[in-house]
Design a protein around this motif. Structure first.
Motif, short mmCIF file in Angstrom:
data_model
loop_
_atom_site.label_atom_id
_atom_site.label_comp_id
_atom_site.label_asym_id
_atom_site.label_seq_id
_atom_site.Cartn_x
_atom_site.Cartn_y
_atom_site.Cartn_z
N ARG A 139 54.70 30.26 44.17
CA ARG A 139 54.37 28.85 44.32
C ARG A 139 53.49 28.59 45.55
NH1 ARG A 139 59.67 28.27 42.06
NH2 ARG A 139 60.66 28.45 44.09
N LEU A 140 53.37 29.60 46.41
CA LEU A 140 52.52 29.45 47.59
C LEU A 140 51.05 29.48 47.19
CD1 LEU A 140 54.42 31.92 49.96
CD2 LEU A 140 54.66 29.43 49.85
N ARG A 141 50.23 28.81 47.98
CA ARG A 141 48.80 28.71 47.67
C ARG A 141 48.02 29.62 48.61
NH1 ARG A 141 47.24 23.54 45.03
NH2 ARG A 141 49.14 22.62 44.22
N THR A 142 47.94 30.89 48.27
CA THR A 142 47.22 31.84 49.10
C THR A 142 46.40 32.77 48.21
OG1 THR A 142 48.91 33.57 49.07
CG2 THR A 142 49.16 31.82 50.73
N PRO A 143 45.29 33.33 48.74
CA PRO A 143 44.54 34.30 47.95
C PRO A 143 45.37 35.49 47.51
CG PRO A 143 43.24 33.55 49.83
CD PRO A 143 44.62 33.00 50.01
N ARG A 144 46.38 35.87 48.33
CA ARG A 144 47.22 37.01 47.95
C ARG A 144 48.01 36.71 46.68
NH1 ARG A 144 52.34 38.73 48.61
NH2 ARG A 144 52.93 36.85 49.78
N ILE A 145 48.52 35.49 46.57
CA ILE A 145 49.27 35.11 45.36
C ILE A 145 48.33 35.07 44.17
CG2 ILE A 145 50.60 33.27 44.27
CD1 ILE A 145 52.12 34.88 46.38
N VAL A 146 47.12 34.53 44.37
CA VAL A 146 46.15 34.51 43.28
C VAL A 146 45.81 35.92 42.84
CG1 VAL A 146 43.78 33.90 42.66
CG2 VAL A 146 45.18 32.29 43.97
N GLN A 147 45.67 36.84 43.80
CA GLN A 147 45.37 38.23 43.46
C GLN A 147 46.50 38.83 42.64
OE1 GLN A 147 42.33 40.02 44.28
NE2 GLN A 147 43.29 41.00 42.51
N ARG A 148 47.74 38.52 42.99
CA ARG A 148 48.88 39.01 42.20
C ARG A 148 48.83 38.45 40.79
NH1 ARG A 148 54.22 37.43 44.79
NH2 ARG A 148 54.98 38.44 42.88
N ALA A 149 48.46 37.19 40.65
CA ALA A 149 48.36 36.58 39.32
C ALA A 149 47.28 37.28 38.50
CB ALA A 149 48.05 35.09 39.45
N LEU A 150 46.14 37.54 39.12
CA LEU A 150 45.04 38.21 38.41
C LEU A 150 45.44 39.62 38.00
CD1 LEU A 150 42.09 37.02 40.68
CD2 LEU A 150 42.54 36.28 38.35
N ASN A 151 46.11 40.33 38.89
CA ASN A 151 46.57 41.68 38.55
C ASN A 151 47.56 41.65 37.39
OD1 ASN A 151 45.02 42.68 40.63
ND2 ASN A 151 46.73 42.84 42.08
N ALA A 152 48.46 40.68 37.42
CA ALA A 152 49.45 40.57 36.35
C ALA A 152 48.78 40.23 35.02
CB ALA A 152 50.50 39.52 36.71
N LEU A 153 47.86 39.28 35.05
CA LEU A 153 47.18 38.85 33.82
C LEU A 153 46.34 39.96 33.21
CD1 LEU A 153 46.13 35.22 34.79
CD2 LEU A 153 47.71 35.87 32.98
N SER A 154 45.89 40.90 34.03
CA SER A 154 45.10 42.01 33.49
C SER A 154 45.92 42.88 32.54
CB SER A 154 44.54 42.86 34.63
OG SER A 154 45.58 43.57 35.30
N HIS A 155 47.26 42.76 32.61
CA HIS A 155 48.14 43.51 31.70
C HIS A 155 48.48 42.72 30.44
CE1 HIS A 155 48.86 46.69 34.65
NE2 HIS A 155 49.03 45.73 35.56
N SER A 156 48.04 41.46 30.38
CA SER A 156 48.40 40.63 29.23
C SER A 156 47.47 40.86 28.06
CB SER A 156 48.36 39.15 29.63
OG SER A 156 47.03 38.71 29.80
N ALA A 157 47.92 40.52 26.88
CA ALA A 157 47.12 40.72 25.67
C ALA A 157 45.86 39.86 25.69
CB ALA A 157 47.96 40.42 24.43
N PHE A 158 45.98 38.64 26.18
CA PHE A 158 44.83 37.74 26.15
C PHE A 158 43.75 38.16 27.12
CE2 PHE A 158 42.97 33.62 27.79
CZ PHE A 158 42.02 33.53 26.77
N PHE A 159 44.13 38.55 28.34
CA PHE A 159 43.14 38.86 29.37
C PHE A 159 42.84 40.34 29.50
CE2 PHE A 159 44.65 34.67 30.84
CZ PHE A 159 43.43 34.04 31.00
N ALA A 160 43.47 41.19 28.71
CA ALA A 160 43.23 42.63 28.79
C ALA A 160 41.75 42.94 28.62
CB ALA A 160 44.05 43.36 27.74
N GLY A 161 41.22 43.75 29.51
CA GLY A 161 39.81 44.13 29.42
C GLY A 161 38.86 43.18 30.11
N LEU A 162 39.35 42.02 30.56
CA LEU A 162 38.50 41.07 31.26
C LEU A 162 38.50 41.37 32.75
CD1 LEU A 162 39.20 37.54 29.73
CD2 LEU A 162 37.24 39.02 29.33
N ALA A 163 37.33 41.26 33.36
CA ALA A 163 37.23 41.40 34.80
C ALA A 163 37.86 40.19 35.48
CB ALA A 163 35.77 41.54 35.22
#
Length: 282
Positions: free
Chosen positions: A103-127
């Motif tokens: 829930r914190l608003r930091t680039p580190r949290i956003v980076q974690r979200a991006l890393n997690a989404l890279s494993h999802s079916a929808f975002f897999a393969g997207l930069a």
């Protein structure tokens, strides 16, 4: 002679109305065929294309640096990425779950979200830049009046006296809803929404025009029938049922799109989508 109008979602800025139609039409006809209905000729279908509104202008340089976590704007972009992360984690075991610190608003949290989404079916393969760009297109639609107005005008120009159905995917369902509300003179249209984020409070629902009142959105006058279709694992369609907020006349249906929950093509080939479109055309 346009009987069906297609309204695309995010991430289509490098395409055009013809390529959208050529991509969607075979899947659309597959859905009609499995429902036992006649398929559509090319001239009966057109795309209300607005993706170019998000295309960056050319310049003399070697290209802009790709977007990264530090480029994500606080507010809608940030909140969308975290909401997609939470929804993907709830639907897919391979996506790491968010914790309280998310829930914190930091680039580190956003980076974690991006890393997690890279494993999802929808975002897999997207930069990462493409994921951020997807959230940015939603933010720009709601915060840049000229983009919002132009997208609606593209749809309005596509509607003819022959139009019977509007099939809208993802952010396209927002464009379709707002355009239908803005044109009460249109008559007897079927709206089919696929993977729609329309009911997501705080991010989409509360930003709609006309504004919802008392937690309920206005019914679009030209729509005689509205079918909303979602996949349980679709991270973009965070709220699966639209009827509680848009009216009990909506028919909310669920499909299984396999590994690509938000992809428009399995939505179009689904038996439920074919039946809804066949009813509209009959």
């Amino acid at each position: 002679m346009t009987r069906v109008i297609l309204v695309h979602g995010i991430g289509q800025q490098l395409r055009g109305p013809e390529s959208i139609t050529e991509t969607w039409l075979p899947s659309l006809n597959d859905g009609l065929a499995v429902s036992g209905a006649a398929t559509l000729p090319r001239h009966a279908v057109s795309a209300a294309f607005y993706g170019d509104l998000f295309r960056k202008p050319g310049h003399r340089g070697l290209g802009e640096p790709p977007l990264d976590a530090s480029d994500v704007e606080l507010g809608l972009e940030h909140d969308l990425l975290l909401s997609w992360w939470q929804a993907a984690a709830d639907a897919e075991a391979r996506v790491p779950a968010a914790d309280a610190s998310a829930r914190l608003r930091t680039p580190r949290i956003v980076q974690r979200a991006l890393n997690a989404l890279s494993h999802s079916a929808f975002f897999a393969g997207l930069a990462e830049g493409a994921m951020i760009g997807s959230a940015r297109q939603v933010r720009r639609y709601f915060t840049e009046p000229e983009v919002r107005r132009a997208a609606g005008e593209r749809l309005a120009r596509a509607v003819t006296d022959e139009t019977r159905a509007i099939v809208a995917h993802s952010l396209g369902s927002v464009v379709a809803y707002e355009s239908l509300c803005a044109h009460p003179q249109w008559q007897d249209l079927t709206l089919i929404t696929l993977g729609s984020p329309l009911a997501v409070r705080g991010l989409v629902f509360d930003r709609l025009r006309p504004a919802p009142h008392g937690g309920t959105a206005r019914w679009p006058v030209p729509v005689s029938r509205w079918i909303n279709i979602t996949d349980h694992g679709d991270a973009v369609a965070l709220v699966k049922n639209l009827a509680p907020t848009f009216g009990t006349r909506i028919q909310d249906l669920t499909v299984n799109n396999g590994a690509h929950a938000h992809d428009v093509r399995p939505y179009l080939t689904a038996h439920q989508t074919g039946l809804a479109l066949a009813d509209a055309l009959s």
